[in-house]
Design a protein around this motif. Structure first.
Motif, mmCIF file in Angstrom:
data_model
loop_
_atom_site.group_PDB
_atom_site.id
_atom_site.type_symbol
_atom_site.label_atom_id
_atom_site.label_comp_id
_atom_site.label_asym_id
_atom_site.label_seq_id
_atom_site.Cartn_x
_atom_site.Cartn_y
_atom_site.Cartn_z
ATOM 1 N N ILE A 52 -13.174 -3.409 -5.810
ATOM 2 C CA ILE A 52 -12.856 -2.548 -4.733
ATOM 3 C C ILE A 52 -11.700 -1.765 -5.179
ATOM 4 O O ILE A 52 -11.758 -0.533 -5.029
ATOM 5 N N SER A 56 -11.506 2.321 -5.701
ATOM 6 C CA SER A 56 -10.589 2.914 -5.043
ATOM 7 C C SER A 56 -9.757 3.890 -5.832
ATOM 8 O O SER A 56 -9.549 5.176 -5.353
ATOM 9 N N GLU A 110 -9.313 11.107 4.113
ATOM 10 C CA GLU A 110 -10.002 10.516 3.098
ATOM 11 C C GLU A 110 -9.026 9.580 2.029
ATOM 12 O O GLU A 110 -9.364 8.477 1.906
ATOM 13 N N ILE A 113 -7.360 6.920 4.033
ATOM 14 C CA ILE A 113 -8.665 5.745 4.255
ATOM 15 C C ILE A 113 -8.620 5.040 2.825
ATOM 16 O O ILE A 113 -8.446 3.642 2.863
ATOM 17 N N ILE A 114 -8.637 5.725 1.510
ATOM 18 C CA ILE A 114 -8.682 5.127 0.496
ATOM 19 C C ILE A 114 -7.615 4.221 0.056
ATOM 20 O O ILE A 114 -7.528 3.126 -0.456
ATOM 21 N N GLY A 116 -5.291 3.000 2.351
ATOM 22 C CA GLY A 116 -5.529 1.909 3.234
ATOM 23 C C GLY A 116 -6.264 0.789 2.611
ATOM 24 O O GLY A 116 -6.143 -0.635 2.594
ATOM 25 N N ARG A 117 -7.520 1.155 2.196
ATOM 26 C CA ARG A 117 -8.497 0.230 1.475
ATOM 27 C C ARG A 117 -7.767 -0.530 0.372
ATOM 28 O O ARG A 117 -7.918 -1.773 0.354
ATOM 29 N N MET A 118 -7.076 0.335 -0.368
ATOM 30 C CA MET A 118 -6.541 -0.472 -1.567
ATOM 31 C C MET A 118 -5.517 -1.416 -1.290
ATOM 32 O O MET A 118 -5.405 -2.592 -1.976
ATOM 33 N N VAL A 120 -5.241 -3.084 1.547
ATOM 34 C CA VAL A 120 -5.870 -4.311 2.340
ATOM 35 C C VAL A 120 -6.312 -5.142 0.979
ATOM 36 O O VAL A 120 -6.201 -6.442 1.053
ATOM 37 N N ALA A 121 -7.084 -4.504 0.084
ATOM 38 C CA ALA A 121 -7.721 -5.372 -1.040
ATOM 39 C C ALA A 121 -6.517 -5.908 -1.933
ATOM 40 O O ALA A 121 -6.492 -7.186 -2.218
#
Length: 187
Positions: A52, A56, A110, A113-114, A116-118, A120-121
């Protein structure tokens, strides 16, 4: 008939001895298997999170390039606005600039969001690494306990298994099948 029964009785005594040795191990074999499964699950989870994060990074780089591209378009359109000869051309360039700015705004969202995803991961991966370390440590302890118990009874277990093999050769297949069925039923 008496000889067949005496062989089956001897086999039962050996099996009982093997069962007692297995009981000495307690739930250690099950605990080791459960911990191995937990370790494997955590390793798989870490691999997923790494994938992930890598994806990302790729997505973030693409988005950054697209933002730079849109910014360059805006600069180009702004330069062209000074060279237009009609209001229609000026309005068309203004619309292009507005569309590019809207695209940049969308890409920046966007990008957030990316990111944030990174984040969290990464956080999940740190937690998974801690859980993996704990499970690995516990697994090693349980394996060591199981090994100690197995070593203590290894000679006895080998002797009983050898005796069992000797008796099995002297018992008919039919008698053995009946014995195994009864043994399985009685637990």
């Amino acid at each position: 008939m008496e000889e067949r029964l005496s062989k089956l009785y001897a086999l039962q005594k050996i099996d009982k001895g093997l069962d007692e040795l297995e009981e000495l191990k307690g739930d250690l074999p099950d605990a080791v298997a459960e911990l191995e499964a937990r370790v494997n699950a955590e390793q798989d989870r870490i691999k997923e999170l790494e994938a992930i994060i890598k994806q990302s990074h790729v997505d973030r780089d693409k988005t950054d390039l697209e933002i730079v591209s849109q910014t360059e378009k805006i600069e180009k359109f702004k330069a062209q606005q000074f060279q237009v000869k009609s209001n229609r051309q000026y309005d068309a360039l203004s619309r292009e600039i507005d569309m590019a700015q809207d695209m940049i705004t969308k890409l920046e969202k966007e990008l957030d969001i990316i990111e944030g995803r990174m984040a969290v991961a990464r956080e999940d991966m740190e937690k998974a690494k801690v859980r993996l370390e704990e499970a690995t440590k516990e697994l090693e302890e349980k394996r060591q306990e199981l090994e100690e118990v197995s070593k203590a009874n290894e000679d006895e277990e080998l002797r009983l298994k050898h005796d069992r093999e000797k008796i099995l050769r002297r018992i008919s297949k039919q008698d053995l099948a009946i014995y195994e069925r009864i043994r399985k039923a009685k637990g």
